[in-house]
Design a protein around this motif. Structure first.
Motif, PDB file in Angstrom:
ATOM      1  N   THR A 133       0.792  -1.433   0.351  1.00  0.00           N
ATOM      2  CA  THR A 133      -0.404   0.029   0.211  1.00  0.00           C
ATOM      3  C   THR A 133       0.795   1.156   0.178  1.00  0.00           C
TER       4      THR A 133
ATOM      5  N   THR B 234      -2.206   2.286  -8.091  1.00  0.00           N
ATOM      6  CA  THR B 234      -3.177   2.460  -8.331  1.00  0.00           C
ATOM      7  C   THR B 234      -3.206   4.141  -9.298  1.00  0.00           C
TER       8      THR B 234
ATOM      9  N   PRO C 199     -12.567   0.958 -11.974  1.00  0.00           N
ATOM     10  CA  PRO C 199     -11.551   1.759 -11.092  1.00  0.00           C
ATOM     11  C   PRO C 199     -12.074   0.103 -10.149  1.00  0.00           C
ATOM     12  N   GLN C 200     -11.139   0.956  -8.604  1.00  0.00           N
ATOM     13  CA  GLN C 200     -11.328   0.273  -7.651  1.00  0.00           C
ATOM     14  C   GLN C 200     -12.935   0.285  -6.532  1.00  0.00           C
ATOM     15  N   LYS C 201     -13.128   1.528  -6.888  1.00  0.00           N
ATOM     16  CA  LYS C 201     -14.652   1.538  -6.259  1.00  0.00           C
ATOM     17  C   LYS C 201     -15.467   1.542  -7.665  1.00  0.00           C
TER      18      LYS C 201
ATOM     19  N   GLN D 248     -19.701  -5.086  -7.385  1.00  0.00           N
ATOM     20  CA  GLN D 248     -18.283  -5.496  -8.807  1.00  0.00           C
ATOM     21  C   GLN D 248     -18.986  -6.800  -9.455  1.00  0.00           C
TER      22      GLN D 248
ATOM     23  N   ASP E 153      -8.583  -2.347 -11.373  1.00  0.00           N
ATOM     24  CA  ASP E 153      -8.279  -2.511 -10.287  1.00  0.00           C
ATOM     25  C   ASP E 153      -8.459  -2.702  -8.541  1.00  0.00           C
ATOM     26  N   GLU E 154      -8.199  -3.706  -8.658  1.00  0.00           N
ATOM     27  CA  GLU E 154      -8.858  -4.640  -7.799  1.00  0.00           C
ATOM     28  C   GLU E 154     -10.402  -4.732  -7.642  1.00  0.00           C
ATOM     29  N   ALA E 155     -10.282  -4.946  -8.828  1.00  0.00           N
ATOM     30  CA  ALA E 155     -12.374  -5.338  -9.196  1.00  0.00           C
ATOM     31  C   ALA E 155     -12.226  -6.744  -8.422  1.00  0.00           C
TER      32      ALA E 155
ATOM     33  N   SER F 252     -11.990  -8.003  -5.377  1.00  0.00           N
ATOM     34  CA  SER F 252     -11.458  -7.835  -3.861  1.00  0.00           C
ATOM     35  C   SER F 252     -12.405  -7.999  -2.685  1.00  0.00           C
TER      36      SER F 252
ATOM     37  N   THR G  66      -4.206  -5.521 -14.253  1.00  0.00           N
ATOM     38  CA  THR G  66      -5.000  -6.218 -12.911  1.00  0.00           C
ATOM     39  C   THR G  66      -4.138  -5.050 -12.257  1.00  0.00           C
TER      40      THR G  66
ATOM     41  N   GLY H 202      -3.982  -6.040  -7.732  1.00  0.00           N
ATOM     42  CA  GLY H 202      -4.764  -6.694  -6.971  1.00  0.00           C
ATOM     43  C   GLY H 202      -3.287  -7.321  -5.933  1.00  0.00           C
TER      44      GLY H 202
END
Length: 618
Positions: free
Chosen positions: A423, A428, A460-462, A530, A548-550, A552, A575, A577
């Motif tokens: 992290t 990202t 996107p991740q979110k 997701q 992006d961590e799609a 998770s 990807t 992840g």
């Protein structure tokens, strides 16, 4: 992503009635009146004709009492009847004209709001302005409030001022002439001097109100944003049992807002005292002006009836002239509101223009400008390469520390890339640079494909779910159905919902085109959101999918099913992840080590065919 504050290096100035206000107001007027033949100009011209006609009728109504004095003094019954009939007709015409006046002002308000808001939208949604304004720039508070609320209030206040402002030069000139004819030069000069004194006093009293009004609107937006934040994150806050702390923080914002409102009310008190004082003084000033020719003996030869009629007529002329000036002074309270909203909207327009000038849309590789606003190119053919990175270095806009330094990489079709790292190492952030949301510190990124179907698509991740039907969720962000509407497209959407594991949404929503009353974020679990985004990905079928961590929020089994489907549809994957299970679906791994360092390695399991992967899973 939380909103990040960033100073633009400019000294913040308190808004006030100055040249900046005039310049910003004129720029807004250019939006509202784009040409002499525009709808706004035609309505404005119509309003001018109506108000001038209305003023002529008002003058006739105003001098009627002087005729009544004369008729009653002579006891002329037939003339009295005729005068009553004339009065009724004039009053009816005056009432109709006043109503038409208000009707046109309301139409202008609606038209102005549409034009100003659409103009703000055009800049706000151009390129990545909305992203930069809400995430990267901190000098503009609550842009949503400025667009949705401040623009509406500005147009409303200007529409209420319109009829009085456009007719004032004509009425003041007309009644000044009549006042000079009745009282000599002393009448209009006294009234004009009275107006100048009132204007100076009100200018002094309005100064502190404008800046306080701007501060109040900012705090209104902050208070509303806090409630919106709680509404969007209600479940997360409830899991923390955070009702008390959110209650305390929301009340704190309310108290700050109310203290500013009290300060505004206190400052407006002195303005109201000044306005009301000049209103009442104006009434007595008219009698003083009328008395001058009477006491100097100019009207000594008139009978009492004739003198009463003349006094009535002269009183109306002087009072109406004074009233014309006092109406302008009364507008000072409205003008202070207009100034506050003008500064907020003008500042927003200036910052958006500045963002548009500075956003980096030039591609050094091709020597051409990149159009961030280009629609999805659904007819583009396949490209062998998606991105070319040469000596790319990038960092956060809020830090001078490089996240990655001198990264050279080519993302080609058929070579699936996995980006890993701890992290904060810039995973990202790499996608933000690839998608041109952030500017590179040095080096360059060249995107060789189109953006959208048959090109490159970012997940996107979110997960983002728009308002609308289930069909609109799947085809987003397309504006129209692709490739064709009708049963064929319905079958494709249903098939991809099944592949993504969310076919049950058809029953819950009542069909693809049934409107839903609930918020998608409140109804769907993180995993379902997701999955729905993957159904969107399957529908659009890009050649390159950047994830992006799609997955998770999904299990490894669900993740495997979705990734196999992506490969079956011919997508090359990039990807981000943390799971080691992702390695089997990729050929190359980019590890971001922090401190600008990175490693690029070939993965052993990435070359397996789809058949081998499925057999391994079984």
């Amino acid at each position: 992503m939380p909103r990040l504050e960033k100073s633009n290096g400019r000294e913040t100035k308190r808004p006030k009635l100055d040249w900046t206000f005039v310049r910003r107001l004129c720029s807004i007027q250019k939006v509202l009146f784009p040409s002499w033949t525009s709808q706004s100009a035609l309505m404005f011209g119509t309003l001018l004709v109506v108000t001038l006609t209305e003023q002529l009728i008002i003058y006739q109504v105003g001098v009627l009492p002087s005729h009544f004095y004369s008729v009653l003094a002579d006891k002329d019954y037939s003339a009295f009847q005729s005068l009553v009939g004339t009065a009724m007709v004039l009053i009816l015409i005056n009432s109709t004209l006043k109503s038409i006046d208000q009707y046109i002002c309301n139409l202008m308000y609606v038209s102005w709001r549409r034009m100003l808001t659409e103009s703000l939208h055009a800049s706000y949604f151009q390129g990545r302005v909305y992203y930069t304004l809400n995430v990267l720039r901190g000098e503009i508070d609550n842009p949503d409030q400025r667009i949705s609320q401040d623009a509406e209030r500005l147009c409303k206040q200007m529409s209420t001022m319109a009829s009085r402002l456009i007719v004032s030069p004509f009425t003041l000139a007309y009644y000044s002439y009549h006042c000079f004819y009745s009282t000599g030069w002393i009448g209009p000069v006294s009234i004009f001097g009275y107006f100048v004194i009132g204007t100076i006093a009100n200018k002094i009293l309005m100064g502190p109100i404008v800046s306080t009004l701007c501060e109040q609107e900012k705090l209104e937006g902050d208070f509303r944003f806090k409630h919106m934040q709680i509404r969007v994150n209600a479940e997360s806050a409830a899991f923390y049992r955070a009702g008390k702390v959110e209650h305390m923080r929301t009340d704190r914002r309310l108290q700050t807002l109310l203290e500013t409102q009290k300060s505004l009310i206190n400052k407006e008190l002195w303005l109201y005292i000044g306005v009301n004082t000049f209103d009442y003084l104006g009434g007595y000033l008219s009698y003083i002006i009328i008395a001058i020719p009477i006491f100097t003996g100019i009207y000594d030869g008139l009978t009492p009836g004739e003198l009463s009629a003349l006094i009535s007529k002269n009183a109306f002329v002087c009072i109406y002239l004074i009233n014309g000036f006092t109406q302008l002074i009364d507008l000072s309270t409205t003008l202070s509101d207009v100034a506050g909203y003008t500064h907020r909207i003008g500042e927003l327009r200036e910052v958006m223009d500045d963002i548009l000038r500075k956003q980096c849309d030039y591609d050094p590789a091709s020597g051409e400008s990149y159009n961030f606003d280009s629609d999805f190119n659904v007819h583009a053919g396949p490209a062998d390469t998606a991105f070319i990175l040469e000596n790319l270095s990038y960092k956060s806009p809020y830090s001078d520390k490089l996240l990655v330094e001198d990264l050279s990489l080519k993302i080609s079709q058929g070579t699936n890339l996995l980006v890993v790292g701890n992290t904060g190492t810039g995973k990202t952030s790499l996608l933000r640079v690839l998608n041109r949301l952030w500017e590179a510190h040095s080096g360059f990124v060249h995107m060789t494909t189109c953006f959208g179907p048959r090109g490159t698509l970012f997940l996107p991740q979110k997960p983002y779910l728009t308002d609308g039907t289930l069909r609109e969720q799947v085809i987003y962000p397309l504006k129209d159905i692709y490739p064709a509407s009708g049963p064929v497209d319905d079958d494709r959407i249903i098939q991809f919902l099944e592949l993504a594991g969310v076919s049950g949404l058809l029953k819950r929503t009542g069909g693809l085109d049934e409107k839903v009353e609930w918020n998608w974020y409140d109804v769907l679990s993180p995993g379902e959101m997701q999955r729905l985004c993957f159904a969107r990905l399957f529908y659009l079928q890009p050649k390159y999918a950047v994830l992006d961590e799609a997955t998770s929020a999904l299990t490894e089994e669900a993740e495997a099913q979705l990734y196999r489907t992506c490969k079956r549809l011919g997508m090359t994957l990039v990807t981000l992840g943390h799971r080691s299970s992702l390695e089997k679906y990729h050929d190359v791994q980019l590890k971001l080590c922090g401190g600008g360092l990175w490693e690029l390695t070939k993965l052993k399991g990435g070359t397996k065919s789809l058949v081998e992967e499925e057999e391994e899973e079984l």
